[in-house]
Design an enzyme around this catalytic site. Structure first.
Site, PDB file in Angstrom:
ATOM      1  N   ASP A 186     -70.329  48.686  29.283  1.00 29.23           N
ATOM      2  CA  ASP A 186     -70.103  48.411  30.368  1.00 29.23           C
ATOM      3  C   ASP A 186     -69.178  47.406  30.811  1.00 29.23           C
ATOM      4  O   ASP A 186     -69.152  46.355  30.207  1.00 29.23           O
ATOM      5  CB  ASP A 186     -71.526  48.492  31.496  1.00 29.23           C
ATOM      6  CG  ASP A 186     -71.091  48.214  32.785  1.00 29.23           C
ATOM      7  OD1 ASP A 186     -70.017  48.823  33.263  1.00 29.23           O
ATOM      8  OD2 ASP A 186     -71.900  47.675  33.691  1.00 29.23           O
ATOM      9  N   ASN A 237     -67.757  46.637  34.043  1.00 30.28           N
ATOM     10  CA  ASN A 237     -67.701  46.215  35.418  1.00 30.28           C
ATOM     11  C   ASN A 237     -69.071  45.826  35.920  1.00 30.28           C
ATOM     12  O   ASN A 237     -69.217  45.686  37.342  1.00 30.28           O
ATOM     13  CB  ASN A 237     -66.778  47.019  36.248  1.00 30.28           C
ATOM     14  CG  ASN A 237     -67.376  48.398  36.303  1.00 30.28           C
ATOM     15  OD1 ASN A 237     -68.312  48.601  35.857  1.00 30.28           O
ATOM     16  ND2 ASN A 237     -66.973  49.274  37.172  1.00 30.28           N
ATOM     17  N   ASP A 239     -71.557  47.667  36.800  1.00 35.18           N
ATOM     18  CA  ASP A 239     -72.376  48.546  37.411  1.00 35.18           C
ATOM     19  C   ASP A 239     -73.586  49.102  36.726  1.00 35.18           C
ATOM     20  O   ASP A 239     -74.291  49.983  37.245  1.00 35.18           O
ATOM     21  CB  ASP A 239     -71.598  49.645  38.250  1.00 35.18           C
ATOM     22  CG  ASP A 239     -70.959  50.544  36.977  1.00 35.18           C
ATOM     23  OD1 ASP A 239     -71.014  50.297  35.821  1.00 35.18           O
ATOM     24  OD2 ASP A 239     -69.983  51.488  37.443  1.00 35.18           O
ATOM     25  N   ASP A 255     -68.387  52.477  30.463  1.00 33.63           N
ATOM     26  CA  ASP A 255     -66.970  53.174  31.039  1.00 33.63           C
ATOM     27  C   ASP A 255     -65.708  53.010  29.845  1.00 33.63           C
ATOM     28  O   ASP A 255     -66.074  52.555  29.109  1.00 33.63           O
ATOM     29  CB  ASP A 255     -66.691  52.387  32.202  1.00 33.63           C
ATOM     30  CG  ASP A 255     -66.897  50.962  32.025  1.00 33.63           C
ATOM     31  OD1 ASP A 255     -66.312  50.169  31.115  1.00 33.63           O
ATOM     32  OD2 ASP A 255     -67.524  50.336  33.155  1.00 33.63           O
ATOM     33  N   ASP A 310     -65.461  66.472  24.834  1.00 32.73           N
ATOM     34  CA  ASP A 310     -66.415  67.389  24.818  1.00 32.73           C
ATOM     35  C   ASP A 310     -66.252  68.614  25.752  1.00 32.73           C
ATOM     36  O   ASP A 310     -65.687  68.271  26.749  1.00 32.73           O
ATOM     37  CB  ASP A 310     -67.518  66.610  25.508  1.00 32.73           C
ATOM     38  CG  ASP A 310     -69.118  67.087  24.772  1.00 32.73           C
ATOM     39  OD1 ASP A 310     -68.996  68.478  24.752  1.00 32.73           O
ATOM     40  OD2 ASP A 310     -69.938  66.276  24.433  1.00 32.73           O
ATOM     41  N   ASP A 361     -69.603  72.511  23.306  1.00 28.74           N
ATOM     42  CA  ASP A 361     -70.934  72.241  23.677  1.00 28.74           C
ATOM     43  C   ASP A 361     -71.423  74.030  23.578  1.00 28.74           C
ATOM     44  O   ASP A 361     -70.667  74.739  24.092  1.00 28.74           O
ATOM     45  CB  ASP A 361     -71.273  71.960  25.014  1.00 28.74           C
ATOM     46  CG  ASP A 361     -72.445  71.530  25.621  1.00 28.74           C
ATOM     47  OD1 ASP A 361     -73.165  70.801  25.040  1.00 28.74           O
ATOM     48  OD2 ASP A 361     -73.180  72.201  26.516  1.00 28.74           O
ATOM     49  N   GLU A 390     -71.054  73.000  18.764  1.00 34.26           N
ATOM     50  CA  GLU A 390     -72.517  73.067  18.772  1.00 34.26           C
ATOM     51  C   GLU A 390     -73.127  74.250  19.041  1.00 34.26           C
ATOM     52  O   GLU A 390     -72.775  74.855  19.836  1.00 34.26           O
ATOM     53  CB  GLU A 390     -73.040  72.033  20.020  1.00 34.26           C
ATOM     54  CG  GLU A 390     -74.378  71.716  19.876  1.00 34.26           C
ATOM     55  CD  GLU A 390     -75.127  71.648  21.352  1.00 34.26           C
ATOM     56  OE1 GLU A 390     -76.033  70.853  21.136  1.00 34.26           O
ATOM     57  OE2 GLU A 390     -74.450  72.213  22.084  1.00 34.26           O
ATOM     58  N   HIS A 419     -76.856  62.373  21.204  1.00 32.83           N
ATOM     59  CA  HIS A 419     -77.428  62.011  22.242  1.00 32.83           C
ATOM     60  C   HIS A 419     -78.402  63.085  22.690  1.00 32.83           C
ATOM     61  O   HIS A 419     -79.128  62.659  23.823  1.00 32.83           O
ATOM     62  CB  HIS A 419     -76.141  62.114  23.243  1.00 32.83           C
ATOM     63  CG  HIS A 419     -75.635  63.577  23.547  1.00 32.83           C
ATOM     64  ND1 HIS A 419     -75.097  64.127  22.575  1.00 32.83           N
ATOM     65  CD2 HIS A 419     -75.907  64.369  24.679  1.00 32.83           C
ATOM     66  CE1 HIS A 419     -74.866  65.349  23.109  1.00 32.83           C
ATOM     67  NE2 HIS A 419     -75.251  65.459  24.255  1.00 32.83           N
ATOM     68  N   ASP A 420     -78.897  64.007  21.863  1.00 31.78           N
ATOM     69  CA  ASP A 420     -80.036  64.669  22.249  1.00 31.78           C
ATOM     70  C   ASP A 420     -81.102  64.732  21.221  1.00 31.78           C
ATOM     71  O   ASP A 420     -82.219  65.294  21.357  1.00 31.78           O
ATOM     72  CB  ASP A 420     -79.600  66.427  21.953  1.00 31.78           C
ATOM     73  CG  ASP A 420     -78.499  66.975  23.198  1.00 31.78           C
ATOM     74  OD1 ASP A 420     -78.382  66.251  24.186  1.00 31.78           O
ATOM     75  OD2 ASP A 420     -77.633  67.735  22.856  1.00 31.78           O
TER      76      ASP A 420
HETATM   77  O1  ISL Z   1     -81.740  70.044  21.720  1.00 33.44           O
HETATM   78  C1  ISL Z   1     -81.899  71.012  22.327  1.00 33.44           C
HETATM   79  C2  ISL Z   1     -82.577  72.237  21.847  1.00 33.44           C
HETATM   80  O2  ISL Z   1     -83.829  71.769  20.990  1.00 33.44           O
HETATM   81  C3  ISL Z   1     -81.478  71.152  23.735  1.00 33.44           C
HETATM   82  O3  ISL Z   1     -81.860  69.714  24.259  1.00 33.44           O
HETATM   83  C4  ISL Z   1     -80.120  70.956  23.995  1.00 33.44           C
HETATM   84  O4  ISL Z   1     -80.051  71.044  25.382  1.00 33.44           O
HETATM   85  C5  ISL Z   1     -79.073  71.859  23.152  1.00 33.44           C
HETATM   86  O5  ISL Z   1     -79.085  71.383  22.098  1.00 33.44           O
HETATM   87  C6  ISL Z   1     -77.727  72.020  23.974  1.00 33.44           C
HETATM   88  O6  ISL Z   1     -77.099  70.714  24.003  1.00 33.44           O
HETATM   89  C7  ISL Z   1     -75.867  70.585  24.679  1.00 33.44           C
HETATM   90  O7  ISL Z   1     -75.753  71.411  25.867  1.00 33.44           O
HETATM   91  C8  ISL Z   1     -76.752  70.924  26.836  1.00 33.44           C
HETATM   92  C9  ISL Z   1     -76.783  69.409  27.156  1.00 33.44           C
HETATM   93  O8  ISL Z   1     -77.805  68.950  28.283  1.00 33.44           O
HETATM   94  C10 ISL Z   1     -76.787  68.631  25.797  1.00 33.44           C
HETATM   95  O9  ISL Z   1     -76.732  67.089  26.017  1.00 33.44           O
HETATM   96  C11 ISL Z   1     -75.916  69.161  25.112  1.00 33.44           C
HETATM   97  O10 ISL Z   1     -75.684  68.369  23.723  1.00 33.44           O
HETATM   98  C12 ISL Z   1     -76.055  71.671  28.205  1.00 33.44           C
HETATM   99  O11 ISL Z   1     -74.873  71.482  28.241  1.00 33.44           O
HETATM  100 CA    CA Z   2     -69.204  50.733  34.339  1.00 33.97          CA
END
Ligand code: ISL
Ligand code: CA
Length: 561
Positions: free
Chosen positions: A21, A23, A25, A29, A98, A204, A257, A326-327
């Site tokens: 971050d 600023n 908040d 960013d 992305d 995605d 993905e 991130h998942d």
């Molecule tokens: O990991 C997963 C299935 O077991 C799900 O959590 C995940 O939503 C899936 O892998 C798809 O992920 C992507 O699209 C989603 C988004 O929430 C995720 O962050 C992204 O990586 C919908 O856009």
């Molecule tokens: Ca910020």
């Protein structure tokens, strides 16, 4: 011939809201990212995958986009973004964006227009009449599909008397890829970002775009209805068209993905002659110790891990290699010593296993993607109050499990293992207030271990996880064999695994102990283990026939064994 520069680089995923971050908040960013580019260059990074920074109402933390061609004010401005491209370029770093095009936000102008049945945008989304009415006169959804977020996939719109489809959150309506106008819009978005300087896209859920039919799905515990839209012929056609009409004009690459993808599908998606994707993220390796995708933990077994890795390493020409995103859970908490099932007592074990898992990832064939914080051994979140959860998937899962009368302790156990918040706690930069992430109140709880686990503390220590990552990234970048050599599985049992990488006359042998006890190497590995130790996560130069707890070691032999 396309010059595949992405095969010679190590990539790094930034989840912007949790990175830095600038600023106060409490939300990371773009200026914050710019201020950390030197750290990434020092690490040896050549590609950044930037998770969404577009305008978004944030029902799914930016994966619900309401304007693909503008930056959400919380992350900065388009000028900041342009500065990010140019500052990264100065440091030899390319940025991929992305691309979230299976769905938009329900606040996207297309969807707003689409609410009107007479609008030309109606057909941008998948609208369907109810199947009929129940005894009480209530509409019945068009089919029996279930979604990715444990909520219904059909949302009824009183106004028009029709449902729209959303495989994810109800604020993420699916686009209709049977409409050529939608594909035309997507091409414009691709061009927009490529012209601004993007070097490609992480795409995605890119294998579920095309819904061949809307018929009922086969009964399934996970995502019901999948057979009607996963990796369909229509999906392949769309990817080919995007490559042919847009991507091929640029020196760029795509990594898909691909959810629930199997090897035969992946082969088609990545077959160079078909011109679809350059590589993809599969999930199998992270699910070897899980049931129902990644939700319920089960026993880890190293031989399973090797089998899955070998299948994909040998099955595809080129892989996207990753252990975190991130998942997912943090890898040191998942396969390493930072996890619930393992010995969390010793800081040594945490560090050795984090290094070994890094060594494992960086000695596989493909383009490695490191997720922010992985390079310092960050662990899963540590908050104990379910109220603190942010992840919509976890919150929905909790609600569903409550309905099924699953006791609270079990719900929490499973959520802790699977929650996407595990990877989303803010980056731990230093031991100061809020781990140096923000001067304000962070949007998601910072792990209290930041005083012990942070970037600054590791930067100057030659034995740290960070220094180890720097060293092995350098080693990899300098070795054609480590980047592109063949993958040959050698041996695995419950705890240890071994493989080689071979190119021309060069051979590397990787040995790894994925358990908390020292393990003797079996006689079968005598020859392979005879090479010179190039690097060991336990800092040894001679293995003497065994591996320490959690130790990974890379050896070099002059010729194939
Ligand atoms: O990991 C997963 C299935 O077991 C799900 O959590 C995940 O939503 C899936 O892998 C798809 O992920 C992507 O699209 C989603 C988004 O929430 C995720 O962050 C992204 O990586 C919908 O856009
Ligand atoms: Ca910020």
């Amino acid at each position: 011939m396309r010059k595949k520069w992405w095969q010679d680089a190590v990539a790094y995923q930034i989840y912007p809201r949790s990175f830095q971050d600038s600023n106060g908040d409490g939300i990371g960013d773009i200026p914050g990212i710019i201020s950390r580019l030197d750290e990434l260059k020092e690490l040896g990074i050549g590609i950044i995958w930037l998770s969404p920074v577009y305008k978004s109402p944030d029902a799914d933390n930016g994966y619900d986009i309401s304007d693909y061609c503008s930056i959400d004010p919380r992350y900065g401005t388009m000028r900041d973004m342009q500065k990010l491209f140019s500052e990264a370029k100065k440091r030899g770093i390319r940025i991929i964006m992305d691309l979230v095009i299976n769905h938009t936000s329900d606040e996207h102008p297309w969807f707003r227009e689409s609410l009107d049945p007479a609008s030309e945008y109606r057909d941008y989304y998948i609208w369907q009449k109810p199947k009929g009415r129940d005894r009480n006169g209530r509409p019945i959804p068009p089919n029996n599909w279930t979604g990715f977020f444990m909520e219904p996939v059909w949302e009824y719109d009183e106004n028009s008397g029709e449902y729209y489809l959303h495989l994810f959150h109800k604020k993420q309506p699916d686009l209709n890829y049977k409409n050529p106008q939608v594909i035309a819009e997507i091409k414009d978005i691709l061009r927009f970002w490529l012209d601004k300087g993007a070097a490609g896209f992480r795409c995605d859920v890119i294998n579920v775009l095309y819904k061949t039919s809307l018929e009922d799905g086969k009964k399934s515990l996970t995502v019901q209805g999948l057979e009607h839209y996963k990796s369909q012929e229509g999906n392949h056609e769309i990817l080919k068209e995007l490559r042919r009409d847009v991507l091929s004009d640029y020196n760029c690459f795509t990594v898909g993905e691909t959810v629930m993808v199997d090897l035969p599908e992946a082969k088609l998606l990545c077959d160079e002659s078909r011109g679809e994707l350059d590589m993809l993220f599969y999930f199998d390796h992270l699910e070897i110790d899980r049931l129902i995708a990644r939700f319920i933990p089960k026993k880890f077994n190293a031989s399973k891990l090797l089998a899955v890795l070998a299948k994909w390493q040998q099955g595809l020409e080129w892989n996207a290699v990753y252990f975190e995103n991130h998942d997912q859970s943090r890898i040191v908490s998942h396969f390493g010593a930072g996890g619930p099932k393992q010995d969390n007592k010793s800081a040594d074990n945490w560090a050795v296993s984090a290094k070994s898992l890094g060594l494992l990832e960086l000695t596989l064939k493909g383009t490695p993607f490191i997720y922010q914080g992985q390079e310092i051994g960050m662990t899963n979140f540590d908050f104990t109050d379910p109220e603190k959860l942010n992840d919509v998937e976890s919150r929905n899962l909790d609600t569903l499990m409550k309905k099924m009368h699953i006791p609270a302790f079990l719900r929490w156990k499973w959520i802790k293992a699977s929650s996407r918040d595990n990877a989303r706690t803010p980056m731990q930069w230093n031991s100061g207030a809020n781990a140096g992430f923000t001067t304000g109140i962070p949007w998601l709880g910072i792990n209290s271990n930041y005083t012990r686990i942070n970037y600054e503390g590791q930067k100057h220590s030659p034995d740290s996880i960070l220094s180890f990552y720097k060293k092995i990234i350098k080693l990899r970048l300098e070795s054609e064999c480590l980047k592109k050599g063949d993958f040959i599985p050698l041996y695995a049992d419950t705890h240890i695994m071994a493989y080689q990488r071979r190119l021309n006359n060069e051979t590397y042998t990787m040995l790894i102990n994925l358990s908390a006890k020292a393990q003797k190497l079996p006689p079968k590995l005598d020859n392979a283990a005879a090479g010179a130790v190039i690097v060991s996560a336990a800092g040894r130069t001679n293995l003497e026939g065994m591996l320490f707890a959690w130790e990974g070691a890379l050896l070099k032999s002059g010729k194939a064994l």
